[in-house]
Design an enzyme around this catalytic site. Structure first.
Site, short mmCIF file in Angstrom:
data_model
loop_
_atom_site.label_atom_id
_atom_site.label_comp_id
_atom_site.label_asym_id
_atom_site.label_seq_id
_atom_site.Cartn_x
_atom_site.Cartn_y
_atom_site.Cartn_z
N GLY C 164 0.81 -1.21 0.00
CA GLY C 164 0.00 0.00 0.00
C GLY C 164 0.84 1.26 0.00
O GLY C 164 0.39 2.31 0.47
N GLY C 165 2.06 1.17 -0.50
CA GLY C 165 2.87 2.38 -0.64
C GLY C 165 3.57 2.83 0.63
O GLY C 165 4.13 3.92 0.66
N HIS C 208 1.59 2.07 -13.28
CA HIS C 208 1.07 1.11 -12.32
C HIS C 208 -0.19 0.50 -12.92
O HIS C 208 -1.21 1.19 -13.07
CB HIS C 208 0.75 1.80 -11.00
N LYS C 237 -2.80 6.27 -4.45
CA LYS C 237 -3.54 6.44 -5.69
C LYS C 237 -4.56 7.55 -5.57
O LYS C 237 -5.24 7.67 -4.54
CB LYS C 237 -4.23 5.12 -6.05
N ARG C 292 -7.52 -8.43 -0.90
CA ARG C 292 -8.69 -7.73 -0.39
C ARG C 292 -9.43 -7.11 -1.56
O ARG C 292 -8.91 -7.07 -2.68
CB ARG C 292 -8.25 -6.62 0.56
N VAL C 295 -9.81 -0.25 -3.05
CA VAL C 295 -10.55 1.01 -3.10
C VAL C 295 -11.11 1.23 -4.51
O VAL C 295 -12.25 1.63 -4.70
CB VAL C 295 -9.64 2.20 -2.71
N ARG C 338 -10.65 9.91 -6.30
CA ARG C 338 -10.82 9.83 -4.85
C ARG C 338 -10.87 11.23 -4.27
O ARG C 338 -9.88 11.97 -4.32
CB ARG C 338 -9.64 9.10 -4.21
#
Lengths: 180, 458, 458, 180
Positions: C164-165, C208, C237, C292, C295, C338
């Site tokens: 997750g960065g 990415h 992101k 999972r 988002v 987002r």
């Protein structure tokens, strides 16, 4: 305080709870709109309807920036359902001093002060006019709609230049009604 | 392409059209009555002109006011939405006379198809199946009675200038004909200024299925599949879906081909709808053409992926259709519910007011077309349609489940405000609807057995 | 199928999952901290349990509290959303030990793929291309430096337990390696309680691109196409889209096949994401697997028509995949933005508060996933994601135009509240994005040249 | 204060308790919305509907942090970020007489009054307790979390039965702090 003692309300029949719930919603809504619609912040507000009361006060004259409902520039005029033929309620966009009334455009179109190009205007500033006196024309698609004074008074000033586009309900002429 | 589009309408459809205009990088001019000065489209538009008072006949129905507003704002096209002047050849003509493009069919086409008897005759010539009935407006009551007798009862008397479910009367048997005939003529004169009527067979049990068509100015036409609009109350659509469920194999295709043939025969340009009735035996009959974007167009958009307003604007700007019939693919199922500001417990009386809470549903495959927002005051003087809730899913049961979820999520409250949301939830839940066994009589039967309408007035 | 699903999350994803549960006719249990007691999912759920204080480690990260809540409410499945405990094998194990289904991969798979070095080794065995780098966690700084030297600079040092960065450091040249190595190890120990790191080549300019996969418990796996998530700020992101624009022909298909092969090799069950980097020469390299729902899953849903949460729940309930690879068809283009409650003018500092105005956009092909509503107080203690705005269109230019329109329509205001909406509008408007010439460095370059970030800290 | 004394309303018929409960909910809701809708914090607010009255005032220009307009049943507790180990602010769901304090559940779980089945309870109603005295246990997934009194006082009553499920923050025991 400032929020003064409240007098009891004696004479109203007892409401049902459901009615009161509806009523308090409406009163609250109106209180909010009232504040929102004002350009100057009040220091206290009280709105009562029957058994329902809404009061607010502010300690200092802080600006009440109206939040929402976010009105457009012309939100404060109550909307009405008058036909163009009848007297048109003017917008308050160009509200003048108290006692001054305005004559509103009966249609979207172009405002003319004279019956035809080069002719003298229907009325001039300072003229006394009787109710029904023609003060201008609004042209919409080659249809000429006369603009009449709806009351007696003195022409205070023109709010729109000759040959200028106007919207329905736009104030055209300020009339000093007290000067009758 | 145009530079500026004036939207000669209000409510959700004005905002709907404005959204697509923005996406096409067009300047948007809204016109509004005094009543609508705080409306969503006024807030959304680049420019707004107040064209008249609340009364629609002096604002949204005033051709001079609208053309004046278009000229002064430099609009090179006018989109009429639905209702109001959307099928008025006079607006189309006045636009043309002033060098403005009317986004809709040519005035002559609107005029011909707006006359329901002329439309029937034209479609009959084009080979479309009609219900037994008169091909021309009827004269004396005796003459009309003879036609009705030859058709067989029940019959329905319709205004030639009508449409949209107004100016209709069903006659169950010959003895009731004379009076109904006079009443319908009088009503047609009052409503439309045109007392001409015609008669056709009345199908007690039928599906309302309509075809969306799209034609360019070069003689190309396609259909975008069908919509089922059988869930109606007093001829007003409440729930629409695409595709139509449980039709016999191949029927929708045949209807689609008929509609395109009819549209090309009429010289149609733009988006239009061919309304048909489908009888229980699977036969279909042409009813009328609607020369406008329909309220229920989103269900077609959801299953085809095609923005109908965008295509309307493109063909009005003389663009060719960008796709052929083979390019049109229907995917999944879409359902629309119309949420009206009405109180189902008081016989669907209008229930307007200020929306103190207005929270539309969201999430996967849910679309909401509405002009409502928190704090909006729903005016009492216009149509009560407040929001269209549209869902998409891969199949019909999933779409129904999604609609149930989304209806439950829609929160609209305000003093005096009621909506049809809970009522629509019951309609969607009903076994007849779930199993696609419903017809145009479904809602009336449902209400007759239901406490929503205690007076049993339906 | 289950009867009751407990959603072990908050914010938009909790509501997103709850919506699909309702559509599947499942009872929904929300768990919440004291901070979230008025949240949208609490209002939406059939039942809500307050499981702890605002601090996530005692509420959303508390395995005992969540399992306790599941047991007491009769939940037979737990959906973990993303973040929090979504990739914690302990929750998966505790659920299993208490007879509750964890909606996600088996604990052993989560554990193995959560170790980024183990995942690299496993995918290498399965034949997936990797960036040059270490297949195992590194030991001494000297050993690590030797590996880095053999790879060639720049290299990136990553935490084995990261993802997750977070826990990353780019090293431009050998002289900077030793210090960066120590820092990354220390940071990894702090962030993840696991100081192991590995090294791989760093691509300065890359896309990415990630593949959504879906596997059932019977060894069937499909991919649902790719997503481009190159618009990132500090490895977070901001904008995602499907399909990835301007990829070389056939590349996405090859990546999809690789991902399915890797997933089946890992014994994967459920929905998962294979993250890849695509170099300017068109070669692709495996990065990591996310066990999972992501988002950005909605963009895949919009182009495939498949509800990913529904499929997650179905395969967790031991249903077989209802479709094969051939049934998966990608239609059109979807973009997600987002909207975070952050102030771009103060280096994206969180800007939470009460939403006095909150009006999401609507209309054709617009989807909003949000837990916001008018009057909602955005808490300061959690992630700043407030809303995901997703649009669909037949092609990328139309999708960009629609996103611009929808962003302009989104009204969010409140005292102290800021969002990234206007910033995202500029990103979307940028020629590099419009022409799909952007890579993962795009936002940093954009910000460096832009007054949003006057300190030039990026 | 600034909110002046309010006169009683005499003439309304007594409402039923259920109606009053509905009404007080609606009035409280509207008071909250009223505040939320204003961007400048008032210093006093009064909303009355029939027999129901909601009044608020603020001593200084303190930030009015209206939470949000549609609270659930437990809206009135300020949210805090305390860890379970620290004192837990109780919900006001079961608020008792003034002067009474409550001890809140440190975790979601099951509340026990005794160390083990059949054993005597940690404390009984009427007991005087010192700060730190254990008054119960909340079990979460076989983990036993002791519940301590955070101040001195007399155990007024148990608000939760033995062996009953509780949520985090739920009031367990009423403590008469004045009885120290």
């Amino acid at each position: 305080m400032t929020l003064a003692p409240e007098q009891p309300v004696h004479d109203l029949a007892p409401d049902t709870a459901a009615e009161l719930i509806d009523l308090v919603g409406a009163v609250r809504e109106h209180a909010t709109r009232l504040i929102v619609d004002l350009s100057t912040a009040p220091s206290a507000v009280r709105v009562r309807a029957g058994d329902v009361l809404v009061e607010l006060e502010w300690q200092s004259a802080a600006p009440v920036a109206p939040d929402h409902p976010a009105p457009t520039a012309h939100s404060s005029t109550p909307a009405t359902a008058n036909a163009p033929a009848g007297p048109v309620p003017p917008d308050t966009r160009a509200a003048g001093p108290p006692g001054e009334r305005t004559i509103a455009a009966p249609s979207v179109g172009t405002f003319y002060r004279s019956p035809e190009p080069g002719a003298p205007p229907f009325v001039a500033e300072g003229d006394l006019v009787a109710p029904g006196r023609q003060v201008g024309i609004v042209e919409v698609m080659k249809l000429m709609i006369p603009v009449h004074a709806d009351r007696a008074g003195r022409i205070a000033r023109f709010l729109v230049d000759d040959n200028e586009p106007v919207e329905y309900g736009q104030p055209l002429v300020a009339l000093d009604a007290a000067a009758e | 392409m145009f530079s500026t589009v004036l939207i000669a309408n209000r409510g959700e459809i004005a905002l709907r059209v404005a959204r697509t205009c923005k996406e096409l990088d067009l300047r948007v001019v809204a016109v509004h009555s005094t009543e609508d000065r705080d409306s969503a489209v006024v807030r959304f538009a680049d420019e707004a002109v107040q064209i008249g008072p609340a009364a629609a006949r002096h604002s949204y129905l005033s051709v001079p006011a609208i053309v004046e507003a278009a000229l002064r704002t430099g609009a090179d096209a006018v989109h009429p939405g639905y209702g109001f002047l959307s099928e008025d050849p006079v607006l189309a003509e006045e636009c043309a006379a002033n060098g403005i493009v009317f986004i809709g069919p040519p005035p002559g086409v609107i005029e011909r198809l707006g006359d329901k008897t002329a439309a029937r005759a034209l479609m009959h010539e084009a080979g479309l199946p009609l219900l037994p009935g008169s091909l021309h407006a009827l004269g004396t009551a005796d003459e009309a009675l003879a036609v009705a007798d030859s058709i067989g009862y029940p019959v329905i008397i319709k205004a030639a200038a009508g449409g949209g479910g107004r100016g209709l009367r069903v006659v169950p048997e010959p003895g009731a004909f004379a009076r109904a005939y006079q009443e319908t003529r009088a009503q047609a004169q009052t409503l439309f200024g045109d007392g001409r009527v015609y008669v056709e067979r009345y199908l007690g049990s039928a599906r309302h299925v309509e075809i969306q068509i799209l034609c360019d100015a070069y003689g190309n036409g396609v259909h975008l599949g069908e919509r089922d609009c059988s869930v109606q109350r007093r001829h007003q659509k409440l729930v629409e879906e695409a595709p139509a469920p449980a039709l016999p194999d191949g029927l929708a295709e045949r209807m689609g081909e008929s509609a395109v043939r009819g549209a090309l025969a009429a010289g149609y340009v733009g988006a239009g709808t061919f309304e048909f009735l489908v009888a229980p035996d699977g036969s279909f009959s042409f009813m009328e053409v609607n020369c406008r974007i329909q309220v229920e167009h989103p269900v077609t958009e959801m299953v085809t992926g095609i923005d109908l307003v965008r295509e309307q604007i493109r063909v009005a700007a003389r663009a060719r259709l960008a796709f052929t019939q083979d390019d049109v693919a229907v995917r999944g199922v879409a359902i629309e519910c119309r949420l009206n500001a009405e109180d189902p417990r008081r016989d669907f009386a209008p229930a307007p007011g200020v929306l103190t809470r207005f929270e539309p549903p969201g999430g996967p495959f849910v679309r909401v077309d509405t002009h409502g927002y928190p704090g909006y005051r729903v005016p009492a003087v216009y149509d009560s349609l407040l929001a269209k809730l549209i869902v998409w899913a891969p199949d019909r049961p999933a779409a129904i489940a999604r609609m149930q979820r989304a209806l439950d999520e829609f929160h609209i409250t305000g003093p005096g405000v009621h909506t049809t949301a809970a009522f629509l939830r019951e309609v969607i839940d009903h076994p007849l609807f779930r199993h696609a066994k419903h017809d145009t009589a479904f809602v009336a039967q449902f209400l007759a057995a239901d406490p929503h309408d205690p007076g049993g007035s339906v």
